[in-house]
Design a protein around this motif. Structure first.
Motif, PDB file in Angstrom:
ATOM      1  N   THR A  69     -11.087 110.716  36.110  1.00 29.09           N
ATOM      2  CA  THR A  69     -11.737 109.710  36.936  1.00 29.09           C
ATOM      3  C   THR A  69     -12.492 108.713  36.061  1.00 29.09           C
ATOM      4  O   THR A  69     -13.331 109.105  35.251  1.00 29.09           O
ATOM      5  CB  THR A  69     -12.732 110.361  37.928  1.00 29.09           C
ATOM      6  OG1 THR A  69     -12.008 111.227  38.801  1.00 29.09           O
ATOM      7  CG2 THR A  69     -13.455 109.307  38.743  1.00 29.09           C
TER       8      THR A  69
ATOM      9  N   GLU B 182      -6.436  98.383  35.843  1.00 34.77           N
ATOM     10  CA  GLU B 182      -5.342  98.407  36.819  1.00 34.77           C
ATOM     11  C   GLU B 182      -4.035  97.903  36.203  1.00 34.77           C
ATOM     12  O   GLU B 182      -2.960  98.412  36.505  1.00 34.77           O
ATOM     13  CB  GLU B 182      -5.705  97.534  38.029  1.00 34.77           C
ATOM     14  CG  GLU B 182      -6.749  98.127  38.947  1.00 34.77           C
ATOM     15  CD  GLU B 182      -6.956  97.286  40.181  1.00 34.77           C
ATOM     16  OE1 GLU B 182      -7.281  97.853  41.237  1.00 34.77           O
ATOM     17  OE2 GLU B 182      -6.787  96.052  40.101  1.00 34.77           O
TER      18      GLU B 182
ATOM     19  N   GLU C 185      -7.652 107.888  37.925  1.00 37.35           N
ATOM     20  CA  GLU C 185      -8.159 107.359  39.192  1.00 37.35           C
ATOM     21  C   GLU C 185      -9.309 106.416  38.851  1.00 37.35           C
ATOM     22  O   GLU C 185     -10.186 106.755  38.061  1.00 37.35           O
ATOM     23  CB  GLU C 185      -8.658 108.490  40.095  1.00 37.35           C
ATOM     24  CG  GLU C 185      -9.232 107.991  41.420  1.00 37.35           C
ATOM     25  CD  GLU C 185      -9.859 109.106  42.245  1.00 37.35           C
ATOM     26  OE1 GLU C 185      -9.963 108.930  43.469  1.00 37.35           O
ATOM     27  OE2 GLU C 185     -10.258 110.134  41.657  1.00 37.35           O
TER      28      GLU C 185
ATOM     29  N   LEU D 149     -12.537 104.174  40.192  1.00 37.59           N
ATOM     30  CA  LEU D 149     -13.511 103.970  41.258  1.00 37.59           C
ATOM     31  C   LEU D 149     -14.464 102.854  40.847  1.00 37.59           C
ATOM     32  O   LEU D 149     -14.869 102.780  39.678  1.00 37.59           O
ATOM     33  CB  LEU D 149     -14.325 105.240  41.523  1.00 37.59           C
ATOM     34  CG  LEU D 149     -13.743 106.314  42.454  1.00 37.59           C
ATOM     35  CD1 LEU D 149     -12.460 106.887  41.876  1.00 37.59           C
ATOM     36  CD2 LEU D 149     -14.760 107.435  42.675  1.00 37.59           C
TER      37      LEU D 149
ATOM     38  N   SER E 120     -18.411  94.143  48.648  1.00 34.04           N
ATOM     39  CA  SER E 120     -17.015  94.115  48.205  1.00 34.04           C
ATOM     40  C   SER E 120     -16.618  92.716  47.738  1.00 34.04           C
ATOM     41  O   SER E 120     -15.581  92.178  48.115  1.00 34.04           O
ATOM     42  CB  SER E 120     -16.083  94.584  49.320  1.00 34.04           C
ATOM     43  OG  SER E 120     -16.234  93.769  50.466  1.00 34.04           O
TER      44      SER E 120
ATOM     45  N   ARG F 207     -11.126  92.722  47.613  1.00 32.46           N
ATOM     46  CA  ARG F 207     -10.008  93.307  48.348  1.00 32.46           C
ATOM     47  C   ARG F 207      -8.770  92.423  48.296  1.00 32.46           C
ATOM     48  O   ARG F 207      -7.759  92.726  48.919  1.00 32.46           O
ATOM     49  CB  ARG F 207     -10.422  93.589  49.787  1.00 32.46           C
ATOM     50  CG  ARG F 207     -11.666  94.483  49.859  1.00 32.46           C
ATOM     51  CD  ARG F 207     -11.661  95.394  51.030  1.00 32.46           C
ATOM     52  NE  ARG F 207     -12.879  96.218  51.064  1.00 32.46           N
ATOM     53  CZ  ARG F 207     -12.940  97.462  50.651  1.00 32.46           C
ATOM     54  NH1 ARG F 207     -11.853  98.045  50.152  1.00 32.46           N
ATOM     55  NH2 ARG F 207     -14.067  98.146  50.718  1.00 32.46           N
TER      56      ARG F 207
ATOM     57  N   HIS G 218      -4.513  96.877  44.487  1.00 34.65           N
ATOM     58  CA  HIS G 218      -5.211  97.741  45.449  1.00 34.65           C
ATOM     59  C   HIS G 218      -5.273  99.195  44.976  1.00 34.65           C
ATOM     60  O   HIS G 218      -5.201 100.121  45.775  1.00 34.65           O
ATOM     61  CB  HIS G 218      -4.539  97.687  46.838  1.00 34.65           C
ATOM     62  CG  HIS G 218      -4.556  96.327  47.455  1.00 34.65           C
ATOM     63  ND1 HIS G 218      -5.716  95.718  47.900  1.00 34.65           N
ATOM     64  CD2 HIS G 218      -3.565  95.436  47.674  1.00 34.65           C
ATOM     65  CE1 HIS G 218      -5.423  94.533  48.387  1.00 34.65           C
ATOM     66  NE2 HIS G 218      -4.131  94.329  48.253  1.00 34.65           N
ATOM     67  N   ARG G 219      -5.352  99.387  43.656  1.00 32.64           N
ATOM     68  CA  ARG G 219      -5.388 100.752  43.126  1.00 32.64           C
ATOM     69  C   ARG G 219      -6.800 101.303  43.036  1.00 32.64           C
ATOM     70  O   ARG G 219      -7.008 102.511  43.068  1.00 32.64           O
ATOM     71  CB  ARG G 219      -4.762 100.767  41.721  1.00 32.64           C
ATOM     72  CG  ARG G 219      -3.258 100.865  41.726  1.00 32.64           C
ATOM     73  CD  ARG G 219      -2.787 101.232  40.349  1.00 32.64           C
ATOM     74  NE  ARG G 219      -3.512 102.361  39.812  1.00 32.64           N
ATOM     75  CZ  ARG G 219      -3.768 102.548  38.521  1.00 32.64           C
ATOM     76  NH1 ARG G 219      -3.368 101.656  37.634  1.00 32.64           N
ATOM     77  NH2 ARG G 219      -4.423 103.618  38.113  1.00 32.64           N
ATOM     78  N   THR G 220      -7.764 100.440  42.879  1.00 33.82           N
ATOM     79  CA  THR G 220      -9.144 100.878  42.695  1.00 33.82           C
ATOM     80  C   THR G 220      -9.780 101.199  44.038  1.00 33.82           C
ATOM     81  O   THR G 220      -9.681 100.419  44.991  1.00 33.82           O
ATOM     82  CB  THR G 220      -9.957  99.788  41.978  1.00 33.82           C
ATOM     83  OG1 THR G 220      -9.392  99.551  40.698  1.00 33.82           O
ATOM     84  CG2 THR G 220     -11.405 100.206  41.823  1.00 33.82           C
ATOM     85  N   ARG G 221     -10.454 102.342  44.095  1.00 28.76           N
ATOM     86  CA  ARG G 221     -11.178 102.692  45.326  1.00 28.76           C
ATOM     87  C   ARG G 221     -12.597 102.173  45.221  1.00 28.76           C
ATOM     88  O   ARG G 221     -13.326 102.492  44.278  1.00 28.76           O
ATOM     89  CB  ARG G 221     -11.182 104.208  45.536  1.00 28.76           C
ATOM     90  CG  ARG G 221     -11.987 104.636  46.767  1.00 28.76           C
ATOM     91  CD  ARG G 221     -11.604 106.030  47.214  1.00 28.76           C
ATOM     92  NE  ARG G 221     -11.930 107.064  46.246  1.00 28.76           N
ATOM     93  CZ  ARG G 221     -13.110 107.695  46.212  1.00 28.76           C
ATOM     94  NH1 ARG G 221     -14.068 107.389  47.074  1.00 28.76           N
ATOM     95  NH2 ARG G 221     -13.327 108.646  45.317  1.00 28.76           N
TER      96      ARG G 221
ATOM     97  N   VAL H 278     -16.356 102.088  46.196  1.00 26.91           N
ATOM     98  CA  VAL H 278     -17.382 102.962  46.765  1.00 26.91           C
ATOM     99  C   VAL H 278     -18.542 102.068  47.191  1.00 26.91           C
ATOM    100  O   VAL H 278     -19.245 101.514  46.336  1.00 26.91           O
ATOM    101  CB  VAL H 278     -17.866 104.005  45.737  1.00 26.91           C
ATOM    102  CG1 VAL H 278     -18.918 104.918  46.357  1.00 26.91           C
ATOM    103  CG2 VAL H 278     -16.686 104.818  45.204  1.00 26.91           C
TER     104      VAL H 278
ATOM    105  N   GLN I 289     -21.298 111.561  42.406  1.00 30.86           N
ATOM    106  CA  GLN I 289     -19.884 111.372  42.068  1.00 30.86           C
ATOM    107  C   GLN I 289     -19.661 111.774  40.616  1.00 30.86           C
ATOM    108  O   GLN I 289     -20.298 111.248  39.707  1.00 30.86           O
ATOM    109  CB  GLN I 289     -19.484 109.910  42.276  1.00 30.86           C
ATOM    110  CG  GLN I 289     -18.095 109.550  41.779  1.00 30.86           C
ATOM    111  CD  GLN I 289     -17.002 110.262  42.540  1.00 30.86           C
ATOM    112  OE1 GLN I 289     -16.954 110.229  43.763  1.00 30.86           O
ATOM    113  NE2 GLN I 289     -16.102 110.935  41.813  1.00 30.86           N
TER     114      GLN I 289
END
Length: 453
Positions: A5, A23, A32, A34, A40, A66, A71-74, A76, A102
């Motif tokens: 992560t 990315e 992953e 984050l 946003s 966004r 669109h791979r990053t989440r 938070v 986290q």
């Protein structure tokens, strides 16, 4: 095996550029990603004075996260309020107010900065900042409200205090803010036949002996001459001794009737850096040239929150907290996180400053691209061209260009939105500097994470 992560804290120039590079270069199976941010969007901070003055709409400088093509990053939605480097965990205050921890394998710290304040009586209770989109939007409402209230008042003393404005800070932010807002009131007062334009007074105050010394003596003097020509009173070698709700006392003894004090006297690293317990330099995290934090495995720091060695200048110099450096440090941080993942060598950050641009509104500007001194329309073209090209999305570029064109042709309507109309909108209200946790609170939350709660 579980993917490692990568946790990126902060969606400013440094954090967003780092995420974009991660990315682009990493496959979904490698890690992953984050991104911790309360909003946003990425704020294009250099154009905030134009939002405050109404040249640009707030949405123009809020670049949506966004709209990423991958669109791979989440994302938070929250703010990091504590870091436990031993447990490799970050405590996050969600936008709902809840706290959660986290875990991470790699942490990229780019939390940015907050407005730097001093122990001046009344400052945090009565001064307003220019560091966030909310502050810029609020200041526009507040300034127009002062004209409305002065126009409606029959008390001469009240009128005088509402029509005097004080900006503290002779750097780029303060100078551009004073210049842009002075143009706002100059244009707006024509719509108030009961107000005498001569009653509106703008003051720019700075403790330094020169205005924007980084520009050099000639361009600094040129900017000073522009401000004085517009009627802005510039006081150098002076600061604020005390701030009150209806007056500002300066260190030279002057007392200015004033209900608008805008504080732009520099920045300080985000209070988040203090929660790591790592060594700092003037409040910024000490990092190696490759952006790693000594004694904190897997942690990288960059941008305004890090004291990044300036290898070009040498002699122990550190990079200034500018968007130009932050963005390029984001690329280096991403490259070094990837290198660590793949067992490759890390590279040091090295970048030569490309120059400075200062937009004073209208046809006035001073710029120094690649060491070339410009003023007037050529400087304005360079300043706006640089900002326009630096906007990350095509949508933002279209919005900003359209706003500039519309404002030049049609002017402003001087409309208040009513944003936080009954809220004081001071530094204390907007920058949340008291939201961070103590070491004991951090350990409590990371212990819950380790226990699986």
């Amino acid at each position: 095996m579980a993917r490692p992560t990568i946790l990126v804290v902060g969606a400013g120039f440094a954090g967003v550029e780092c995420v974009r590079r991660l990315e682009r270069e990493l496959s979904p199976s490698e890690a992953e990603i984050l991104l911790v941010t309360p909003f946003s969007y990425q704020l294009y901070l250099p154009l905030l004075p134009q939002v405050a003055s109404g040249v640009l709409t707030p949405q123009s400088v809020a670049l949506s996260l966004r709209r990423s093509r991958r669109h791979r990053t989440r994302i938070v939605p929250g703010g990091a309020v504590g870091i436990d480097t031993k447990a490799k965990a970050c405590v996050i205050r969600k936008i709902t107010g809840e706290l959660s921890a986290q875990s991470y394998d790699f942490l990229v710290l780019a939390p940015g900065s907050v407005t730097r304040t001093f122990d001046i009586p009344g400052l945090v209770d009565h001064a307003r900042g220019m560091k966030t989109l909310a502050e810029a939007t609020y200041i526009r409402d507040h300034v127009i409200a002062q004209l409305d209230l002065a126009d409606a008042s029959h008390d001469q003393d009240e009128r005088e205090s509402r029509l005097q404005f004080v900006v503290v800070g002779g750097g780029y932010a303060g100078t551009e803010t004073a210049a842009c807002l002075q143009r706002l009131t100059t244009g707006a007062v024509k719509r108030y036949p009961r107000l005498d334009p001569r009653q509106i007074k703008w003051h720019l105050v700075d403790i330094a002996p020169r205005l924007m010394p980084e520009l050099g003596e000639k361009l600094g003097d040129a900017a000073l001459a522009i401000l004085k020509r517009r009627g802005i009173e510039v006081s150098l070698g002076v600061s604020v001794a005390e701030a009150g709700p209806e007056k500002v006392t300066l260190t030279d003894g002057r007392v200015l009737p004033c209900r608008t004090l805008i504080w732009t006297a520099g920045v300080a690293a985000s209070p988040l850096v203090a929660t790591l317990g790592s060594e700092t330099v003037k409040g910024r995290l000490l990092v190696r040239p490759d952006l790693t934090v000594p004694g904190a495995a897997g942690v990288f720091a960059l941008g305004d929150a890090a004291a990044v060695p300036d290898l070009v200048k040498g002699d122990g110099a550190i990079c200034p907290p500018t968007a130009q450096h932050a963005q390029r440090q984001g690329r280096t941080a991403a490259a070094n996180v990837i290198a660590t993942l793949r067992g490759a060598a890390l590279k040091p950050y090295e970048h030569k400053d490309l120059g400075l641009v200062v937009d004073l509104g209208g046809k006035d500007a001073v710029s120094k691209p690649l060491g070339i001194e410009l003023r007037g329309l050529p400087a304005q073209a360079v300043a706006r061209g640089y900002h326009w090209s630096a906007l990350r999305t095509n949508v933002a570029k279209i919005r900003v260009a359209t706003n500039w064109m519309l404002n030049a042709v049609a002017g402003d309507d001087f409309v208040r939105t009513g944003f936080l109309a009954r809220n004081p909108g001071t530094l204390r209200e907007f920058e949340y500097t008291d939201a961070y946790l103590t070491p004991e609170q951090i350990r409590e939350h990371t212990a819950a994470l380790r226990a699986g709660l």
